[in-house]
Design an enzyme around this catalytic site. Structure first.
Site, PDB file in Angstrom:
ATOM      1  N   ALA A  32      -2.401   9.130  -2.228  1.00 45.34           N
ATOM      2  CA  ALA A  32      -3.597   9.948  -1.853  1.00 45.34           C
ATOM      3  C   ALA A  32      -4.642   9.227  -1.268  1.00 45.34           C
ATOM      4  O   ALA A  32      -5.849   9.323  -1.702  1.00 45.34           O
ATOM      5  CB  ALA A  32      -3.963  10.384  -3.261  1.00 45.34           C
ATOM      6  N   HIS A  37      -9.550   3.253   1.020  1.00 44.66           N
ATOM      7  CA  HIS A  37      -8.226   2.880   1.244  1.00 44.66           C
ATOM      8  C   HIS A  37      -8.359   2.182   2.656  1.00 44.66           C
ATOM      9  O   HIS A  37      -7.815   1.232   3.025  1.00 44.66           O
ATOM     10  CB  HIS A  37      -7.102   3.627   1.162  1.00 44.66           C
ATOM     11  CG  HIS A  37      -7.038   4.134  -0.650  1.00 44.66           C
ATOM     12  ND1 HIS A  37      -6.977   5.296  -0.927  1.00 44.66           N
ATOM     13  CD2 HIS A  37      -6.612   3.151  -1.593  1.00 44.66           C
ATOM     14  CE1 HIS A  37      -6.699   5.313  -2.107  1.00 44.66           C
ATOM     15  NE2 HIS A  37      -6.659   3.980  -2.654  1.00 44.66           N
TER      16      HIS A  37
END
Ligand code: PAF
Length: 298
Positions: A32, A37
């Site tokens: 997800a 990230h």
């Protein structure tokens, strides 16, 4: 980008890369993926020859079975995002292969585990340490990348790396926030629009706490003020707010006990448990970066 599912295949690939002198950056994730990230992946791509992202929703770190079941799994979108940041390999192992037999191993991190996430999520950090150790063994990275949003997890992993002599550098990057201040998190996808707006008050509560500490308010009053502030926000149920030493993660009673502070909280917003934190330094009147983006400790 090559997708690798088997442990034996990632081990073979890593051996080949290392033999040809390539440096490897690992970004461990549970998928997800969001901008937080992507920031880690871009940093890894700049600092290493090869970047490997792992996506593995690790069952041993969930102390709540519903949280594990409902954790967002969005592999198709994740692959597209990884391709856009030029990630070289995506490692997505199966639970059955990673945990061939139920692990009896338990990690204990002493005082670090008795506070905040450690106290509120029994066994969580042991599960994190188990999977992170496995990933470090499989991928043998030169550098591993983590986000400051999970600041206590970073402290745990730092202790793990030191205690088990993993030969790698830990790199930590600041929390990426939405325009509202809400810290980016995979769990945010489970919030309704209204809950998302309410969740932005968590950051406002941290800002309020920071301002009050800078004005010299005692910790006990700042904690009460944060509780009062969040109590008024519909759908936000504060689990804890702590003023902690940014290195040891131990709560402080007097903010002057330490130079660098981490203001940390956890709260349920509707059905979703969120955490957030803010670093600060009482002397400098500036937000500190705790080994973040190569500027200090990590
Ligand atoms: O921070 C996370 O996403 C997870 O805790 C990690 C480090 C990937 C281990 O499962």
């Amino acid at each position: 980008m090559q997708v690798i599912e088997q442990v034996s295949a990632i081990r073979a690939k890593v051996q080949e890369l290392r033999c040809s002198g390539k440096t490897i950056g690992l970004v461990p994730t549970m998928g997800a993926l969001h901008e937080g990230h992507l920031q880690l992946l871009r940093a890894s791509a700049q600092q290493n020859d090869i970047t490997i992202c792992s996506i593995f929703v690790n069952p041993t770190q969930f102390n709540n079975p519903d949280d594990y079941k409902l954790y967002p799994r969005t592999q198709v979108q994740d692959v597209a995002l990884l391709q856009a940041v030029a990630c070289d390999y995506l490692f997505v192992p199966d639970v059955e292969e990673v945990y061939q037999q139920q692990t009896q191993l338990k990690f204990s991190f002493g005082a670090l585990e008795t506070v905040m996430e450690g106290a509120h999520r029994p066994g969580h950090f042991s599960g994190v340490a188990t999977i992170v150790s496995k990933l470090f063994h499989y991928v043998q990275p030169h550098r591993a990348y983590f986000g400051q949003k999970d600041i206590q997890q970073v402290a745990i992993i730092r202790q793990l790396v030191d205690a088990l002599s993993f030969d790698l550098e830990l790199v930590c990057y600041p929390t990426v926030r939405e325009a509202s201040g809400l810290a980016m998190s995979s769990r945010n996808t489970r919030l309704s629009q209204e809950e998302r707006e309410q969740a932005a008050h968590l950051y406002k509560a941290l800002q309020l706490a920071k301002e009050q500490l800078l004005q010299g308010q005692p910790v006990v009053l700042v904690k009460a003020e944060v509780q009062r502030y969040l109590h008024e926000i519909k759908q936000v149920a504060l689990e804890y707010f702590e003023v902690a030493d940014a290195y040891t993660m131990q709560p402080v009673q007097d903010a002057h006990e330490t130079q660098e502070l981490a203001l940390c909280l956890a709260a349920n917003v509707g059905p979703v448990r969120l955490i957030d934190n803010m670093l600060m330094n009482l002397n400098e009147r500036n937000t500190v970066t705790l080994g973040i983006a190569g500027t200090g400790v990590a």
